[in-house]
Scaffold this active site. Structure first.
Site, short mmCIF file in Angstrom:
data_model
loop_
_atom_site.label_atom_id
_atom_site.label_comp_id
_atom_site.label_asym_id
_atom_site.label_seq_id
_atom_site.Cartn_x
_atom_site.Cartn_y
_atom_site.Cartn_z
N HIS A 144 0.86 -1.20 0.00
CA HIS A 144 0.00 0.00 0.00
C HIS A 144 0.90 1.25 0.00
O HIS A 144 0.86 2.05 0.93
CB HIS A 144 -0.85 -0.06 1.28
CG HIS A 144 -1.95 0.94 1.38
ND1 HIS A 144 -1.76 2.31 1.34
CD2 HIS A 144 -3.28 0.77 1.52
CE1 HIS A 144 -2.91 2.92 1.48
NE2 HIS A 144 -3.85 2.02 1.58
N GLU A 165 -0.97 1.31 -5.33
CA GLU A 165 -0.86 0.10 -4.53
C GLU A 165 -0.95 -1.14 -5.42
O GLU A 165 -1.95 -1.32 -6.13
CB GLU A 165 -1.98 0.08 -3.50
CG GLU A 165 -2.02 1.34 -2.63
CD GLU A 165 -3.35 1.54 -1.94
OE1 GLU A 165 -3.78 2.70 -1.78
OE2 GLU A 165 -3.99 0.54 -1.57
O1 TA6 Z 1 -6.15 1.67 -0.35
C1 TA6 Z 1 -7.03 2.75 -0.19
C2 TA6 Z 1 -7.69 2.65 1.18
O2 TA6 Z 1 -8.41 1.45 1.28
C3 TA6 Z 1 -8.58 3.87 1.40
O3 TA6 Z 1 -9.95 3.54 1.29
C4 TA6 Z 1 -8.18 4.34 2.81
O4 TA6 Z 1 -8.91 3.63 3.79
C5 TA6 Z 1 -6.71 3.95 2.78
O5 TA6 Z 1 -6.69 2.65 2.21
C6 TA6 Z 1 -5.98 4.08 4.11
O6 TA6 Z 1 -6.38 3.10 4.98
P1 TA6 Z 1 -5.69 3.09 6.45
O7 TA6 Z 1 -6.27 1.89 7.11
O8 TA6 Z 1 -4.19 2.95 6.24
O9 TA6 Z 1 -6.02 4.41 7.09
#
Ligand code: TA6
Length: 303
Positions: free
Chosen positions: A172, A274
């Site tokens: 991510h 990601e």
């Molecule tokens: O990958 C995108 C996502 O799923 C967004 O919807 C947002 O929730 C982001 O990840 C960050 O998530 P986190 O749990 O690291 O705050």
């Protein structure tokens, strides 16, 4: 974090001119990589690459100045590992979003000085009763980090059990840009995507530009993704293997403000691209088999 733990890691795994271990922020132990090509900081918690900066370049990986560092707390920025699921758990709302891998301890299993001057550090997840309660499968996860002119990451999932498992996973990764409003993201044109902001399934037309909250899961996306940043006069190339979907995310103003660890304008200097196996693209791993999600991040001049 204990002084003895750091000393033990250095005794076993440090390599002069490549990697050493130290007490990092919030009591987290970190691997500090510094070689002829680049520097990088990797928290043992989550095997979380927090920084990567090639020599004579600006940082490529974005880390929030407001990130919170504490055992069990996810770090805002870097290259968090989402595993063994991506996004919310399919059935258990109380399980952590994006899985538990990024907030549990990982152990160092090896370090290597490579012939091209790069440094390899390998980590394995440490599972306990809490993780087994969420993931009752005999599984091993490794993150093999290679810090050099490029940054290579390999998330290896091994099925040590007697039945097939289904895994969602991702790097991510937060990339640093001069100003997201000036950037263009290429390589996803024509791909279908799930729009988590506007809803529905759509198809990408041409390059992606960002001027509002964007949160999209691009399906059937296997090609390189290019982040073109005219402000820094550079292109970040994201190459991947073993990943069939790509998420592009920027929280923009309101969502970032609610998160509490972005700061006011942090969203302007980052974009998440990601490399994932998510939604329809989760992976089935037969007994005794393994799945490898591999990425390479590299810089190219622009213009
Ligand atoms: O990958 C995108 C996502 O799923 C967004 O919807 C947002 O929730 C982001 O990840 C960050 O998530 P986190 O749990 O690291 O705050």
């Amino acid at each position: 974090m204990s002084v003895a733990a750091v000393a033990d890691l250095n005794q076993k795994f440090s390599i002069p001119g490549h990697v050493r271990f130290a007490a990092g922020p919030g009591g987290l132990i970190v691997a500090e990589v510094a070689n002829v090509h680049a520097t990088s900081t990797i928290a043992l918690q989550g095997a979380h690459v927090m920084t990567w900066q090639p020599r004579q370049q600006r940082p490529v990986i974005w880390l929030s100045r407001f990130a919170k560092f504490a055992p069990g707390k996810s770090i805002r920025g870097g290259a968090p590992i989402c595993w063994p699921w991506f996004g919310p758990h399919a059935t258990e709302a109380k399980f952590p979003g994006h899985g538990f891998a990024r907030t549990v301890a990982w152990e160092v299993v090896g370090t290597r000085a490579l012939r091209d001057g790069a440094t390899e550090v390998s980590f394995r997840i440490v599972q306990d009763a809490a993780t087994k309660a969420q993931w009752p499968h005999a599984t091993e996860a490794l993150n093999i980090v290679t810090v050099g002119r490029s940054l290579d990451l390999a998330l290896v999932t091994r099925n040590l059990g007697g039945s097939a498992i289904t895994v969602g996973d991702a790097f991510h990764t937060y990339f640093e840009v001069s100003d997201i409003r000036q950037c263009a993201i290429h390589g996803l044109g024509g791909c279908p995507y799930l729009d988590k902001v506007g809803g529905g399934k759509k198809q990408q037309q041409g390059a992606i530009t960002i001027g509002e909250e964007v949160d999209r899961i691009y399906l059937d996306s296997v090609a390189d993704v290019l982040i073109d940043d005219p402000g820094y006069r550079r292109r970040i190339r994201v190459t991947k293997r073993g990943s069939r979907s790509t998420v592009v995310w920027n929280p923009w103003t309101e969502k970032a403000a609610k998160m509490g660890d972005f700061g006011t304008h942090g969203y302007r200097n980052m974009v998440c691209v990601e490399s994932t196996n998510a939604a329809d693209d989760v992976v089935q791993i037969p007994p005794g088999a393994e799945h490898r999600l591999w990425v390479r991040y590299a810089l190219e001049p622009l213009g």
